[in-house]
Design an enzyme around this catalytic site. Sequence first.
Site, short mmCIF file in Angstrom:
data_model
loop_
_atom_site.label_atom_id
_atom_site.label_comp_id
_atom_site.label_asym_id
_atom_site.label_seq_id
_atom_site.Cartn_x
_atom_site.Cartn_y
_atom_site.Cartn_z
N SER A 33 0.88 -1.17 0.00
CA SER A 33 0.00 0.00 0.00
C SER A 33 0.91 1.22 0.00
O SER A 33 1.96 1.23 0.62
CB SER A 33 -0.93 0.01 1.22
OG SER A 33 -0.21 -0.26 2.39
N HIS A 65 -5.13 -2.00 -1.78
CA HIS A 65 -4.15 -3.05 -2.00
C HIS A 65 -4.30 -3.76 -3.35
O HIS A 65 -3.73 -4.81 -3.56
CB HIS A 65 -4.19 -4.08 -0.86
CG HIS A 65 -3.48 -3.63 0.39
ND1 HIS A 65 -3.32 -4.42 1.49
CD2 HIS A 65 -2.88 -2.46 0.70
CE1 HIS A 65 -2.65 -3.76 2.43
NE2 HIS A 65 -2.39 -2.57 1.98
N HIS A 88 -1.80 -10.32 3.74
CA HIS A 88 -1.11 -10.07 5.00
C HIS A 88 -1.46 -11.14 6.02
O HIS A 88 -2.56 -11.70 6.01
CB HIS A 88 -1.52 -8.69 5.56
CG HIS A 88 -1.06 -7.54 4.73
ND1 HIS A 88 -1.73 -7.12 3.60
CD2 HIS A 88 0.00 -6.71 4.87
CE1 HIS A 88 -1.09 -6.09 3.09
NE2 HIS A 88 -0.03 -5.81 3.82
N TYR A 90 -2.27 -10.77 9.01
CA TYR A 90 -3.41 -10.40 9.87
C TYR A 90 -4.76 -10.75 9.25
O TYR A 90 -5.78 -10.73 9.93
CB TYR A 90 -3.38 -8.91 10.23
CG TYR A 90 -3.34 -7.94 9.06
CD1 TYR A 90 -4.44 -7.77 8.23
CD2 TYR A 90 -2.20 -7.19 8.81
CE1 TYR A 90 -4.40 -6.88 7.16
CE2 TYR A 90 -2.15 -6.29 7.74
CZ TYR A 90 -3.26 -6.15 6.93
OH TYR A 90 -3.21 -5.28 5.87
N GLU A 91 -4.78 -11.12 7.96
CA GLU A 91 -6.05 -11.53 7.36
C GLU A 91 -6.49 -12.91 7.85
O GLU A 91 -7.64 -13.31 7.63
CB GLU A 91 -5.93 -11.52 5.83
CG GLU A 91 -5.80 -10.10 5.27
CD GLU A 91 -5.45 -10.08 3.79
OE1 GLU A 91 -6.16 -10.74 3.00
OE2 GLU A 91 -4.46 -9.41 3.42
N ALA A 118 4.65 0.06 2.82
CA ALA A 118 4.48 1.31 3.56
C ALA A 118 4.86 1.03 5.00
O ALA A 118 4.55 -0.05 5.51
CB ALA A 118 3.04 1.78 3.47
N MET A 206 3.76 -4.36 8.61
CA MET A 206 3.02 -5.62 8.81
C MET A 206 3.21 -6.59 7.64
O MET A 206 2.36 -7.43 7.39
CB MET A 206 1.52 -5.32 8.98
CG MET A 206 1.21 -4.27 10.03
SD MET A 206 -0.53 -3.83 10.04
CE MET A 206 -0.51 -2.35 11.07
N SER A 207 4.29 -6.44 6.90
CA SER A 207 4.45 -7.30 5.72
C SER A 207 5.92 -7.63 5.50
O SER A 207 6.74 -7.53 6.40
CB SER A 207 3.88 -6.59 4.49
OG SER A 207 4.68 -5.47 4.14
N ASN A 230 4.44 7.61 7.79
CA ASN A 230 4.07 8.30 9.05
C ASN A 230 5.16 8.03 10.08
O ASN A 230 5.84 7.00 10.01
CB ASN A 230 2.74 7.75 9.58
CG ASN A 230 2.78 6.24 9.76
OD1 ASN A 230 2.59 5.49 8.81
ND2 ASN A 230 3.06 5.80 10.96
N HIS A 242 -5.07 4.44 8.16
CA HIS A 242 -4.71 3.82 6.88
C HIS A 242 -4.82 4.82 5.73
O HIS A 242 -4.07 4.76 4.75
CB HIS A 242 -5.62 2.61 6.64
CG HIS A 242 -5.30 1.83 5.40
ND1 HIS A 242 -4.07 1.24 5.19
CD2 HIS A 242 -6.04 1.56 4.30
CE1 HIS A 242 -4.07 0.64 4.00
NE2 HIS A 242 -5.25 0.81 3.44
N1 HPA Z 1 2.97 0.70 11.70
C1 HPA Z 1 2.73 -0.46 11.08
N2 HPA Z 1 2.47 -0.55 9.78
C2 HPA Z 1 2.46 0.59 9.08
C3 HPA Z 1 2.68 1.84 9.67
C4 HPA Z 1 2.95 1.90 11.07
O1 HPA Z 1 3.17 2.97 11.66
N3 HPA Z 1 2.58 2.79 8.68
C5 HPA Z 1 2.31 2.10 7.53
N4 HPA Z 1 2.23 0.78 7.76
#
Ligand code: HPA
Length: 267
Positions: A33, A65, A88, A90-91, A118, A206-207, A230, A242
Site C-alpha cells: 500500500s 491493496h 497479510h 493479519y487476514e 508502507a 506488517m508485511s 508516518n 490507513h
Molecule cells: N505501523 C505499522 N504498519 C504501518 C505503519 C505503522 O506505523 N505505517 C504504515 N504501515
Amino acid sequence: MSNDAYTLASEAAAALHRASGLDTFDVALVMGSGWVPAADAIGETVGEVPFTDLPGFRAPAVAGHGGKIRVLRTSSGRHALVFLGRTHLYEGLGVDAVVHGVRTAAAAGVRTLVLTNAAGGLRPETQNVGDPVLISDHINLTGANPITGTTFIDLTEVYSRRLRALVREIDPTLSEGVYVAFRGPTYETPAEIRMLRTLGGDMVGMSTVLEAIAAREANLEVLGLSLVTNPGAGLSGEPLNHEEVLEVGRATAARMGVLLAKVVDRL
Ligand code: HPA
C-alpha cells in the site's frame, strides 16, 4: 488443485504462463500500500491477471491493496510481474497464503524480487514522511515463519547487498534501515515503538519479512524498499490511520515510479 503450497505455486505459475503467453519473467515486484500508484511508471502493460483467476490467490482484504498481477515490458525489453496487492498475515489466511505470490513468481522463473511496503518511521530525527528507505535487514516479530521442517535457511544477507548498492548508484540520497514486522492489524503502541527503537529498528510494518524469507528459500535475490508514510505511534502526537498511508503513496507515486523503473532497467 493441490493442497501442497509449493505445488499450488507451480500450478499458479503455469496459469500465469498461459495467461500471459510468456514462458518466463525477469523480475517480480510486490507493490505495498502506498506503492500501487507507482506501478504505471515501470513499463508498458502487456497483460493483467486478476488474483482470483490463479490457483491459491485471494482478493486482498484491504482497500488500496489492488488485487491483480500486471505483466509489464520495461523500456529495456525485460518482463516484470507486478503484484498489485498482497495477502497479510493479519487476514488470518495463514502463512502459506502470505507467501504464495513469492512462491508463484519463483516457480514462474523470476530470479529477482522487489518487495515494497508502507512503513512507520522509527527515526523521525533523520526520516521524512514520503521518503523511500532501502531495507538492509529485518527483525521478524510476527511470530510466524513460512518454512516448516528442517530446512535451515541462512538469513545473513536477506536483502542483497549488490542490489542495494545498485539502487544507491541510481539515487545516492537513499538511506538504509532495519525493517521490523509485527502481525498487525493494529498499529503499534508508543511503548512498542520505543522498544523497537531500542532494538535497532528503523521502520515498522506488517508485511515483507515472511515474503523475503520465502524468497531466500527459493534462492531469489531480494531488494526491499519501504515508503515512510508516518512517524511511528507516539512519535508525532497524532493518531495513525490507513488513509494517510494511501495518501502519502498517491503524493509520492511519480518519484517512486521513476525510482522503480530505473531499478528494474538496471537489474
Ligand atoms: N505501523 C505499522 N504498519 C504501518 C505503519 C505503522 O506505523 N505505517 C504504515 N504501515
